[in-house]
Design a protein around this motif. Sequence first.
Motif, PDB file in Angstrom:
ATOM      1  N   HIS C 216       0.828  -1.198   0.000  1.00  0.00           N
ATOM      2  CA  HIS C 216       0.000   0.000   0.000  1.00  0.00           C
ATOM      3  C   HIS C 216       0.867   1.255   0.000  1.00  0.00           C
ATOM      4  O   HIS C 216       1.923   1.305   0.617  1.00  0.00           O
ATOM      5  N   ARG C 231      -5.077  16.547   3.735  1.00  0.00           N
ATOM      6  CA  ARG C 231      -4.103  15.702   4.419  1.00  0.00           C
ATOM      7  C   ARG C 231      -4.763  14.548   5.157  1.00  0.00           C
ATOM      8  O   ARG C 231      -4.111  13.578   5.495  1.00  0.00           O
ATOM      9  N   GLY C 232      -6.053  14.676   5.388  1.00  0.00           N
ATOM     10  CA  GLY C 232      -6.762  13.620   6.116  1.00  0.00           C
ATOM     11  C   GLY C 232      -6.646  12.273   5.458  1.00  0.00           C
ATOM     12  O   GLY C 232      -6.466  11.261   6.123  1.00  0.00           O
ATOM     13  N   PHE C 233      -6.721  12.206   4.135  1.00  0.00           N
ATOM     14  CA  PHE C 233      -6.606  10.868   3.547  1.00  0.00           C
ATOM     15  C   PHE C 233      -5.179  10.494   3.235  1.00  0.00           C
ATOM     16  O   PHE C 233      -4.854   9.336   3.042  1.00  0.00           O
ATOM     17  N   ILE C 235      -2.787  11.021   5.587  1.00  0.00           N
ATOM     18  CA  ILE C 235      -2.401  10.415   6.874  1.00  0.00           C
ATOM     19  C   ILE C 235      -3.156   9.099   7.103  1.00  0.00           C
ATOM     20  O   ILE C 235      -2.628   8.152   7.679  1.00  0.00           O
ATOM     21  N   ALA C 236      -4.393   9.008   6.574  1.00  0.00           N
ATOM     22  CA  ALA C 236      -5.176   7.784   6.777  1.00  0.00           C
ATOM     23  C   ALA C 236      -4.506   6.587   6.101  1.00  0.00           C
ATOM     24  O   ALA C 236      -4.589   5.460   6.588  1.00  0.00           O
ATOM     25  N   ARG C 239      -1.768   5.488   8.322  1.00  0.00           N
ATOM     26  CA  ARG C 239      -2.348   4.786   9.474  1.00  0.00           C
ATOM     27  C   ARG C 239      -2.719   3.351   9.111  1.00  0.00           C
ATOM     28  O   ARG C 239      -2.498   2.415   9.877  1.00  0.00           O
ATOM     29  N   LYS C 240      -3.276   3.209   7.897  1.00  0.00           N
ATOM     30  CA  LYS C 240      -3.661   1.880   7.435  1.00  0.00           C
ATOM     31  C   LYS C 240      -2.456   0.939   7.429  1.00  0.00           C
ATOM     32  O   LYS C 240      -2.532  -0.212   7.860  1.00  0.00           O
ATOM     33  N   TRP C 267       4.066  11.194  10.392  1.00  0.00           N
ATOM     34  CA  TRP C 267       2.642  10.968  10.669  1.00  0.00           C
ATOM     35  C   TRP C 267       2.451  10.227  11.986  1.00  0.00           C
ATOM     36  O   TRP C 267       1.406  10.324  12.623  1.00  0.00           O
ATOM     37  N   ALA C 270       1.845  12.807  14.370  1.00  0.00           N
ATOM     38  CA  ALA C 270       0.533  13.449  14.207  1.00  0.00           C
ATOM     39  C   ALA C 270      -0.584  12.510  14.680  1.00  0.00           C
ATOM     40  O   ALA C 270      -1.545  12.944  15.324  1.00  0.00           O
ATOM     41  N   LEU C 271      -0.451  11.210  14.375  1.00  0.00           N
ATOM     42  CA  LEU C 271      -1.489  10.259  14.794  1.00  0.00           C
ATOM     43  C   LEU C 271      -1.546  10.156  16.320  1.00  0.00           C
ATOM     44  O   LEU C 271      -2.622  10.052  16.910  1.00  0.00           O
ATOM     45  N   MET C 274      -3.344  13.291  17.419  1.00  0.00           N
ATOM     46  CA  MET C 274      -4.745  13.407  17.025  1.00  0.00           C
ATOM     47  C   MET C 274      -5.614  12.302  17.607  1.00  0.00           C
ATOM     48  O   MET C 274      -6.765  12.513  17.950  1.00  0.00           O
ATOM     49  N   GLU C 275      -5.067  11.098  17.651  1.00  0.00           N
ATOM     50  CA  GLU C 275      -5.900   9.946  18.014  1.00  0.00           C
ATOM     51  C   GLU C 275      -5.380   9.206  19.230  1.00  0.00           C
ATOM     52  O   GLU C 275      -5.941   8.183  19.614  1.00  0.00           O
TER      53      GLU C 275
END
Lengths: 351, 111, 361
Positions: C216, C231-233, C235-236, C239-240, C267, C270-271, C274-275
């Motif tokens: 990926h 940037r949301g997707f 970083i997503a 994350r994946k 990231w 950032a993750l 954020m999370e």
Amino acid sequence: MKRVIVIGGGPAGMQAAVALKAAGLEPVIVERSDALGGKLRDWHNLFPSATPAREVLDGLRKAVEMARVEVLLHTEVEGLTPDGSKPSVEVALAGGHAVQLSGGRKLEAAAVVVASGFDVFDASLKEEYGYRIYDNVFTTVDVERMLNEGGVALADGSAPRRVAFVHCVGSRDEKVNQKHCSKVCCVTAVKQAMEMRALFPEADIYNFYMDIRMFGPGYEELYQRAQQESRVNFIRGRVSEASPTIDGRIQIKAEDTLVGRPMKMSVDMLVLAVGMKAGSSCEKFARTADAALSPNGFLAPADLFSGCVASGVPGVFYAGAATAPKTIGESLAEGSMAACWVVEYLDTLAK
Amino acid sequence: MGAINFGYTVSAARAIDLDRNDLGPARQIAAEMPEFAACIACGGCTATCTAGALTNFNFRMVQTLVRRGEYAGAWREMNKCMLCGKCRLVCPRGINTRGVVRLIKRKLGDY
Amino acid sequence: MKRSSWKEYQKEIADDRYYYARSCIRQNFFPGSETTFLRIMREALGKDIFDDPRHTSCTGIGYHSDIVPLDTTMAVVARQFALATEAGYENIAVSCITSFGLYTEILETWHEFPETEARARENLFKATGREFVIPKNIAHTSDLVFHNREKIEELAVRRLVDARTGEPLRIVEHIGCHYAKIFPKSGIGGSEFPYVLAGMVEQWGGSVVDYPERRHCCGFGFRNYLVQANRGFSIANSRKKLESMAPYKPDMIVANCPGCAMFLDKWQYALAEMENSTYGADGRGIPVLTYEEMAGLVLGYDPWEMGMQMHQVDVEPVLERLGVKYDPAAKFLGRAGKYIGAPGEAAVNSFSGDRIYRIRQ
């Protein structure tokens, strides 16, 4: 000269030979491997009726035996003429073809029936599916072998809880130079999905397809039974990749195109419905016989409608999957038909 | 944590995840109405749908999503159905589509 | 992994005499990696590699963001080729995956559509008076390290194993998309199972983690991170990958693309912010190394000299496992021994605030 050489001892070749013998000719089956039967030998049950392949095969073998057809095993055809020249009408009129066999042997014949069949697509070329890389990725051919050997199981011997079939592996795919539809893989995958259901009543079974092509008698009905009675889930989308998970399973990705969203899941067993590829000998045969090839590499019949067993080369006829993917039934029908055409051709020559 | 505003959020995954989805309710519906699984996605039901002509109701799509374990919104969508029954008349696989609507409304109200 | 078919995807890699094409962003985010590469090539392997201050960005980021038109990009790339020609080099060693993809794509375009090459030559000549010979060989610098992996093993002072137990380090390798997804033939091992990094890891004793989202994309994209709202997707996607690799408890990630290494590293920070999620086995981050840094550690180079203090996720856990002797106090001392400043604390980092350098400071 009554000898007719039948190249290939699969269903089409066996059927052609038996019919030729019945017509008073002397067929000789030239078979590369060590036994008659072709790829039917590797099959367990035949769609759509679940008829054991063995039944059909035994019937054909018995017929060949009863007719006392001469069979040359471990023999290959090197060329149609001993000196490599192209066969011509003159040669045909002067007594037929001199077929060059492996081992330097030469055999004169009045006519030739090419029933050399197809090759199974090598699934490892679709690297993204991990065949021969991940232990629990199989092909539909492997599943038939396992069924013949007495049972389907994962590499560690356990029963799968989730099985996914991938249709069109090596079919309708430019990336592996297989643009054609192999047509029998859809129904094969449906048949095997139902066999999996019978073996594993609690398993989840998925079929990933691009189009479901149920072209034969009883096939569509089989598909509906698979959906309804065998609880096989059909998802319209081509699997894009398979990868290993930490617990030894296989993660697959596809689009569920009917809802327009990507989809992923992990399975215990991935079965690749491999397509039919032009036989490796087609190209060489076409070159030596001056015969035409279809764009997909199969031998091109002289006419798709009124001459589907004719080659366009005098005295050379085709039967079975040498010209395109075909079912066993279609191959048998063409075997008989090619024999008729040989008889008619020789009658015309004699006049 | 979470104190920093980066000006964006992490996008949610769109993939239907069949490892996570609970297929139980879908199986229950299929058990009560086995032909539910026989859909061949021809779209005849949606083409003829009285409600779908006026709203974005797509019976074919919603029942497919239900079969994948995606129940969110299915009940609400089915409330758009006028229960006229025309879809059942056109279905080439003989699915009792009207019955499917009622089953979804009965089973999936909590999603 | 049961796979030998990477051998079917071989590419020609020149053995010596390269013109070095640097990356724009690596010099900011992994500032020592390119220097380390030159050191490996020159000192360890004795190769001739020309580091030319005149060459520019390839415009790849601008091109892929629809900011720079293709004709401009071709003229800029033609200029790099002209510089190589003038310097007497026929082989180009490209540090950046985007540049490498762009160079191979442009050469392929010129091959398929010769009129585009003629136009690029004309534009270059009009603008600069330069001319060029098409390079004989273009390789990514990870190809060159792969090419020399056996020689590097001979020179190695350590292997990629746990210094205490001898167990191989579990290493996630991540290949930049434009390495082989544009032309599978241009990458070692093709596009599905690239072997360029896996080959180094295996040669030097580590074990490669084969996890579900291995192929990926990291989510870098181009406009996808340039535009804040997108940037949301980006970083997503990272994350994946991180979620997918975390269960394997990898010791480190190694990447061959400037953007991938940067984002897989940053990231994570950032993750965590954020999370509140981290992906390392110890509840911290997973260190992300460049292949030059990995090779440098194998060859015994000092981590701080290689610029590894500039990583977002602290690299000390990897250094500890490998048994690298390093001076913790020297981490944030620059080349002249001057304190270069330290980052604030972050969940992804492994060491708490009472560092020795603070005392020194």
